[in-house]
Design a protein around this motif. Sequence first.
Motif, mmCIF file in Angstrom:
data_model
loop_
_atom_site.group_PDB
_atom_site.id
_atom_site.type_symbol
_atom_site.label_atom_id
_atom_site.label_comp_id
_atom_site.label_asym_id
_atom_site.label_seq_id
_atom_site.Cartn_x
_atom_site.Cartn_y
_atom_site.Cartn_z
ATOM 1 N N ASN A 1 0.817 -1.219 0.000
ATOM 2 C CA ASN A 1 0.000 0.000 0.000
ATOM 3 C C ASN A 1 0.849 1.267 0.000
ATOM 4 O OD1 ASN A 1 -2.473 -1.328 -0.087
ATOM 5 N ND2 ASN A 1 -2.523 -1.568 2.132
ATOM 6 N N LEU B 1 -3.512 6.005 -8.930
ATOM 7 C CA LEU B 1 -4.039 6.953 -7.955
ATOM 8 C C LEU B 1 -4.698 8.151 -8.632
ATOM 9 C CD1 LEU B 1 -0.928 7.045 -5.581
ATOM 10 C CD2 LEU B 1 -3.063 5.795 -5.195
ATOM 11 N N SER B 2 -5.675 8.724 -7.971
ATOM 12 C CA SER B 2 -6.244 9.997 -8.422
ATOM 13 C C SER B 2 -5.205 11.089 -8.175
ATOM 14 C CB SER B 2 -7.523 10.316 -7.638
ATOM 15 O OG SER B 2 -7.194 10.632 -6.287
ATOM 16 N N GLU C 1 -5.456 13.697 -6.283
ATOM 17 C CA GLU C 1 -5.410 14.004 -4.849
ATOM 18 C C GLU C 1 -4.659 12.920 -4.076
ATOM 19 O OE1 GLU C 1 -8.394 13.833 -6.614
ATOM 20 O OE2 GLU C 1 -8.477 15.992 -6.989
ATOM 21 N N GLU C 2 -4.962 11.655 -4.398
ATOM 22 C CA GLU C 2 -4.273 10.544 -3.739
ATOM 23 C C GLU C 2 -2.777 10.569 -4.060
ATOM 24 O OE1 GLU C 2 -7.359 6.829 -3.642
ATOM 25 O OE2 GLU C 2 -6.660 7.482 -5.633
ATOM 26 N N TYR C 3 -2.456 10.881 -5.307
ATOM 27 C CA TYR C 3 -1.059 10.907 -5.736
ATOM 28 C C TYR C 3 -0.245 11.890 -4.912
ATOM 29 C CZ TYR C 3 3.020 11.631 -8.748
ATOM 30 O OH TYR C 3 4.299 11.767 -9.233
ATOM 31 N N ILE D 1 -0.872 13.050 -1.916
ATOM 32 C CA ILE D 1 -0.771 12.522 -0.542
ATOM 33 C C ILE D 1 0.305 11.447 -0.470
ATOM 34 C CG2 ILE D 1 -1.986 11.120 1.191
ATOM 35 C CD1 ILE D 1 -4.573 12.666 0.282
ATOM 36 N N GLU D 2 0.271 10.508 -1.405
ATOM 37 C CA GLU D 2 1.228 9.401 -1.395
ATOM 38 C C GLU D 2 2.641 9.864 -1.738
ATOM 39 O OE1 GLU D 2 0.621 6.431 -0.111
ATOM 40 O OE2 GLU D 2 -1.426 7.124 0.273
#
Length: 107
Positions: free
Chosen positions: A5, A28-29, A31-33, A35-36
């Motif tokens: 993950n 990833l979206s 926004e997720e990208y 964050i990650e």
Amino acid sequence: MPTYNKLVRDRIPEIIDATGKAFTTRVLSEEEYLIELKKKSFEELEEYHDAETREDAIEELADLMEIVHAFAKYHKTSLEEIEAIRHEKAEKRGGFDKRIFLNEVED
């Protein structure tokens, strides 16, 4: 099967595939990208922090640079623009060459 993950480099799936192991991924979206990518920057910085040899430290710095490249691309800027801002800040406030450690400032 171990669970990771986490954001990985683009060629990791093909490298895993070459071993014949089963795996799952997803894209990833935006926004997720971000964050990650931020999480990954801390992971790489911690690995640099823990490096015990010059060679390991340089390898971890290269990983951090890859993260900086990704951040620049995400924010639609260039390393040249970032470097210009870094240079401007260094002109105004200095760099870290003198190794100055601030203990305290009187109120």
